[in-house]
Motif scaffolding. Structure first.
Motif, mmCIF file in Angstrom:
data_model
loop_
_atom_site.group_PDB
_atom_site.id
_atom_site.type_symbol
_atom_site.label_atom_id
_atom_site.label_comp_id
_atom_site.label_asym_id
_atom_site.label_seq_id
_atom_site.Cartn_x
_atom_site.Cartn_y
_atom_site.Cartn_z
ATOM 1 N N ARG A 19 43.358 65.420 49.948
ATOM 2 C CA ARG A 19 43.282 66.590 49.053
ATOM 3 C C ARG A 19 44.209 66.440 47.860
ATOM 4 N NH1 ARG A 19 40.676 71.010 51.570
ATOM 5 N NH2 ARG A 19 40.628 70.905 53.848
ATOM 6 N N LYS A 26 47.528 73.333 53.708
ATOM 7 C CA LYS A 26 46.452 72.550 54.340
ATOM 8 C C LYS A 26 46.963 71.150 54.641
ATOM 9 C CE LYS A 26 42.829 74.711 51.497
ATOM 10 N NZ LYS A 26 41.770 74.463 50.500
ATOM 11 N N GLN A 38 44.588 74.435 58.482
ATOM 12 C CA GLN A 38 44.982 75.308 57.361
ATOM 13 C C GLN A 38 45.771 76.487 57.899
ATOM 14 O OE1 GLN A 38 41.726 76.566 54.921
ATOM 15 N NE2 GLN A 38 40.975 74.492 54.628
ATOM 16 N N GLU A 41 48.532 75.320 48.357
ATOM 17 C CA GLU A 41 47.687 75.765 47.236
ATOM 18 C C GLU A 41 47.889 77.253 47.015
ATOM 19 O OE1 GLU A 41 43.941 73.135 48.784
ATOM 20 O OE2 GLU A 41 43.511 75.126 47.970
ATOM 21 N N GLY A 42 47.793 77.665 45.779
ATOM 22 C CA GLY A 42 47.743 79.092 45.499
ATOM 23 C C GLY A 42 46.441 79.643 46.065
ATOM 24 N N VAL A 97 43.188 81.817 46.075
ATOM 25 C CA VAL A 97 42.312 82.320 45.018
ATOM 26 C C VAL A 97 41.540 83.535 45.533
ATOM 27 C CG1 VAL A 97 40.430 81.745 43.438
ATOM 28 C CG2 VAL A 97 42.019 79.954 44.181
ATOM 29 N N GLU A 112 32.053 81.821 46.213
ATOM 30 C CA GLU A 112 32.228 80.382 46.395
ATOM 31 C C GLU A 112 30.907 79.720 46.041
ATOM 32 O OE1 GLU A 112 34.799 78.760 49.592
ATOM 33 O OE2 GLU A 112 34.331 80.656 50.546
ATOM 34 N N HIS A 156 31.363 81.778 53.780
ATOM 35 C CA HIS A 156 32.024 81.173 54.942
ATOM 36 C C HIS A 156 32.485 82.273 55.892
ATOM 37 C CE1 HIS A 156 32.338 77.938 51.973
ATOM 38 N NE2 HIS A 156 32.418 77.119 53.012
ATOM 39 N N GLU A 215 32.961 71.618 45.593
ATOM 40 C CA GLU A 215 33.093 73.026 45.980
ATOM 41 C C GLU A 215 33.970 73.742 44.972
ATOM 42 O OE1 GLU A 215 34.245 73.571 50.071
ATOM 43 O OE2 GLU A 215 33.136 71.792 50.672
ATOM 44 N N ASN A 272 37.768 73.386 44.225
ATOM 45 C CA ASN A 272 38.464 73.371 45.512
ATOM 46 C C ASN A 272 38.507 71.952 46.041
ATOM 47 O OD1 ASN A 272 39.622 73.960 47.997
ATOM 48 N ND2 ASN A 272 37.664 74.498 48.930
ATOM 49 N N GLU A 273 37.353 71.420 46.408
ATOM 50 C CA GLU A 273 37.375 70.051 46.925
ATOM 51 C C GLU A 273 36.040 69.370 46.725
ATOM 52 O OE1 GLU A 273 37.911 69.593 51.097
ATOM 53 O OE2 GLU A 273 36.507 71.177 51.618
HETATM 54 P P1 AMP Z 1 38.340 73.949 52.562
HETATM 55 O O1 AMP Z 1 38.460 73.187 53.837
HETATM 56 O O2 AMP Z 1 39.388 73.610 51.552
HETATM 57 O O3 AMP Z 1 36.949 73.883 51.970
HETATM 58 O O4 AMP Z 1 38.570 75.494 52.950
HETATM 59 C C1 AMP Z 1 37.678 76.216 53.780
HETATM 60 C C2 AMP Z 1 37.488 77.614 53.253
HETATM 61 O O5 AMP Z 1 38.762 78.325 53.226
HETATM 62 C C3 AMP Z 1 36.998 77.686 51.814
HETATM 63 O O6 AMP Z 1 35.605 77.554 51.749
HETATM 64 C C4 AMP Z 1 37.482 79.073 51.405
HETATM 65 O O7 AMP Z 1 36.654 80.088 51.954
HETATM 66 C C5 AMP Z 1 38.836 79.157 52.054
HETATM 67 N N1 AMP Z 1 39.869 78.623 51.138
HETATM 68 C C6 AMP Z 1 40.312 77.350 51.066
HETATM 69 N N2 AMP Z 1 41.230 77.191 50.099
HETATM 70 C C7 AMP Z 1 41.388 78.389 49.509
HETATM 71 C C8 AMP Z 1 42.192 78.883 48.425
HETATM 72 N N3 AMP Z 1 43.050 78.089 47.759
HETATM 73 N N4 AMP Z 1 42.071 80.187 48.109
HETATM 74 C C9 AMP Z 1 41.210 80.993 48.775
HETATM 75 N N5 AMP Z 1 40.437 80.602 49.809
HETATM 76 C C10 AMP Z 1 40.522 79.326 50.177
#
Ligand code: AMP
Length: 380
Positions: free
Chosen positions: A99, A139, A150, A178-179, A181, A186, A209, A251, A262-263
């Protein structure tokens, strides 16, 4: 006859095999688990991803290698790439496995994203939380998926809890802060780039999600004019920078109308499953075309599509099968809490017809709450 090797034998490999059969392709799937569900539809070689003998045997059976699983150790992918063409290239895979590297790349490319920092100690965590402001999210840098690895920091006291939960991972997977959001929606771009650099993207998808796991996807995402092109432009920048070959997903969060990255997932993606029935060419077929160096298929979509994920166990199929526009996918997996075991896609010509179909399916399956947010958007 071309044989495609797939590292990882889950549902993504299974759907790649199903898409490749009409193209005359053969497959060998490689997975540590003897009951990997792609093994129901293609020859399965059971082996560990870091076992050179097993990988050497695999390399003799295939003409080209790709992935269903992005956490294949980069060294194993690199070892294979010295013997057989591997797409996407191990360097792109390695970047997307971390990440911190992928977010650093987004920043370098000028793609907006939430603040982030590499975290090596509890004190550093506390200092960065103070800098970013609450809430934040910690994370693991590597090996996290579907919300695993996470921890959300909502108040000061959560810093210690987060450190207790994840601090030991500093030396194993690394940690990133991460801050948080407060997004309105999404979104994801699912896109494909060929060996010759040709780039195509499917229409932007909106995702919901539950507990960090994808629950529903809607395409096309109802977004403000212009946002679609901005999102696809970001995906294109990333793909070109990495000289990426194959399908990937970017994403994004949308907050106050602004898109934040995001990623990136360096593979076919759950939010692109609707393309099987909702697009001229599915993500699975286009991934195969890309890794084989074939022309890419049209990514144009056919009407409106919604995909619903089945997590833990399959519901009864009848409510979906009795829908004229209902398509059922059962991955043939054993039920297990939190596991993705299947999905359904509903495709209709209009948003209103899709909303009606979703309501019927939601009622028929007793899953009104899963379809409700999608129906609300389609009717708005
Ligand atoms: P990820 O594994 O990074 O895709 O995170 C899984 C889910 O957690 C995301 O699809 C978001 O719903 C939530 N999420 C992850 N990072 C953030 C963030 N920085 N701010 C708000 N929600 C987040």
């Amino acid at each position: 006859m071309i044989t495609v090797g797939i590292l990882g034998g889950g549902q993504l490999a299974r759907m790649l095999v199903l898409a490749g059969a009409p193209l005359g392709l053969r497959f060998v799937v490689f997975d540590p688990a003897a009951d990997a569900c792609a093994g129901h539809v293609a020859p399965l070689q059971v082996g560990e991803f870091d076992d050179p003998l097993a990988l050497a045997e695999f390399a003799t059976k295939v003409d080209v290698v790709t992935f269903d699983f992005e956490n294949v150790p980069a060294a194993g992918a690199q070892w294979l790439a010295e013997r057989v063409p591997v797409f996407p290239a191990p360097a792109a895979l390695a970047l997307a496995q971390d990440r911190l590297s992928e977010k650093t790349l987004f920043r370098q490319l000028g793609i907006p994203l939430p603040p982030f920092a590499d975290i090596r100690s509890r004190d550093e965590l506390a200092a960065k939380v103070a800098e970013f402001g609450l809430p934040c999210i910690v994370k693991t840098r590597r090996l996290g998926y579907d919300g695993k690895g996470q921890f959300r920091i909502r108040e000061q006291a959560d810093i210690d809890l987060a450190w207790q939960a994840l601090g030991a991972q500093v030396e194993v997977t690394g940690l990133i802060l991460e801050g948080f959001v407060a997004f309105e929606q999404e979104l994801s771009v699912v896109a494909v780039r060929g060996r010759d650099g040709e780039f195509r993207a499917w229409p932007l998808t909106r995702n919901w999600h539950v507990d960090g796991v994808l629950s529903a996807s809607l395409a096309p995402a109802p977004v403000a004019p212009g946002q679609h092109d901005v999102a696809i432009g970001y995906a294109r920048q990333v793909a070109e920078h990495l000289d990426y070959v194959g399908v990937f997903a970017l994403e994004l969060f949308c907050r106050d109308g602004e898109l934040l990255a995001n990623e990136m997932a360096p593979r076919v993606h759950n939010s692109g499953h609707w393309t099987c029935e909702g697009a001229e060419t599915s993500q699975f077929e286009n991934h195969l075309r890309a890794v084989l160096g074939w022309p890419l298929g049209d990514t144009r979509m056919l009407g409106h599509a919604c995909m619903l994920n089945w997590i833990g166990q399959m519901p009864a199929a009848i409510a979906v099968l009795s829908e004229p526009a209902g398509h059922w996918h059962d991955y043939g997996k054993q039920p297990r809490a939190g596991r993705k075991v299947g999905h359904a896609t509903l495709r209709e010509d209009t948003a209103a017809a899709l909303a009606d179909a979703l309501e019927r399916v939601g009622q028929g399956l007793g899953r009104a709450e899963q379809v409700a947010p999608v129906v609300a958007i389609l009717r708005s």
